[in-house]
Design a protein around this motif. Structure first.
Motif, PDB file in Angstrom:
ATOM      1  N   TYR A   1       0.866  -1.172   0.000  1.00 55.89           N
ATOM      2  CA  TYR A   1       0.000   0.000   0.000  1.00 55.89           C
ATOM      3  C   TYR A   1       0.904   1.223   0.000  1.00 55.89           C
ATOM      4  O   TYR A   1       1.873   1.282   0.768  1.00 55.89           O
TER       5      TYR A   1
ATOM      6  N   HIS B   1      -4.315   3.165  10.352  1.00 56.09           N
ATOM      7  CA  HIS B   1      -4.204   1.919   9.582  1.00 56.09           C
ATOM      8  C   HIS B   1      -4.241   0.705  10.503  1.00 56.09           C
ATOM      9  O   HIS B   1      -4.960  -0.259  10.261  1.00 56.09           O
TER      10      HIS B   1
ATOM     11  N   PHE C   1      -8.382  -0.775   1.545  1.00 58.36           N
ATOM     12  CA  PHE C   1      -7.294  -1.680   1.189  1.00 58.36           C
ATOM     13  C   PHE C   1      -6.481  -2.140   2.396  1.00 58.36           C
ATOM     14  O   PHE C   1      -6.261  -3.331   2.592  1.00 58.36           O
ATOM     15  N   THR C   2      -6.015  -1.188   3.210  1.00 61.21           N
ATOM     16  CA  THR C   2      -5.131  -1.573   4.318  1.00 61.21           C
ATOM     17  C   THR C   2      -5.857  -2.410   5.363  1.00 61.21           C
ATOM     18  O   THR C   2      -5.250  -3.282   5.982  1.00 61.21           O
TER      19      THR C   2
ATOM     20  N   CYS D   1      -2.498  -4.422   5.966  1.00 60.98           N
ATOM     21  CA  CYS D   1      -1.215  -3.759   5.715  1.00 60.98           C
ATOM     22  C   CYS D   1      -0.924  -2.809   6.871  1.00 60.98           C
ATOM     23  O   CYS D   1      -1.477  -1.705   6.932  1.00 60.98           O
TER      24      CYS D   1
END
Length: 97
Positions: free
Chosen positions: A22, A36, A44-45, A50
């Motif tokens: 990422y 995050h 996404f994370t 991630c």
């Protein structure tokens, strides 16, 4: 009028298996990594977990940071891996937070 010195970071996160990367930009790295890692930013994370900071670049201009982020995102996975390998060959966590 006083001028404040700002610092912007372009960063790469990966997961435990190093299967995904990422790339992001922030002006507050500590806060952003916390978001995050706590799953406060859906996407996404959170989906790919991630949380491991493996690459970081600093700039004093948000424009330069965004330009660099776009350049990295447009590159191949091979080039991204090579960039991480050049500064962090073991892909260790580099965050002090």
């Amino acid at each position: 009028m006083s001028t404040k010195n700002h610092c912007y970071h372009v960063y790469m996160l990966t997961n435990r298996t190093h299967r995904v990367l990422y790339i992001g930009v922030t002006n507050n790295l500590e806060r952003r990594l916390y978001e995050h890692r706590q799953g406060l930013t859906p996407g996404f994370t959170t989906t790919y977990r991630c949380h491991k900071l493996v690459w970081l670049e600093e700039t004093s201009s948000i424009e330069d940071a965004i330009r660099r982020e776009k350049q990295l995102k447009a590159g191949s996975r091979q080039r991204k891996n090579a960039l991480v390998d050049s500064l962090n060959p073991e892909w260790h966590e580099i965050s002090p937070y």
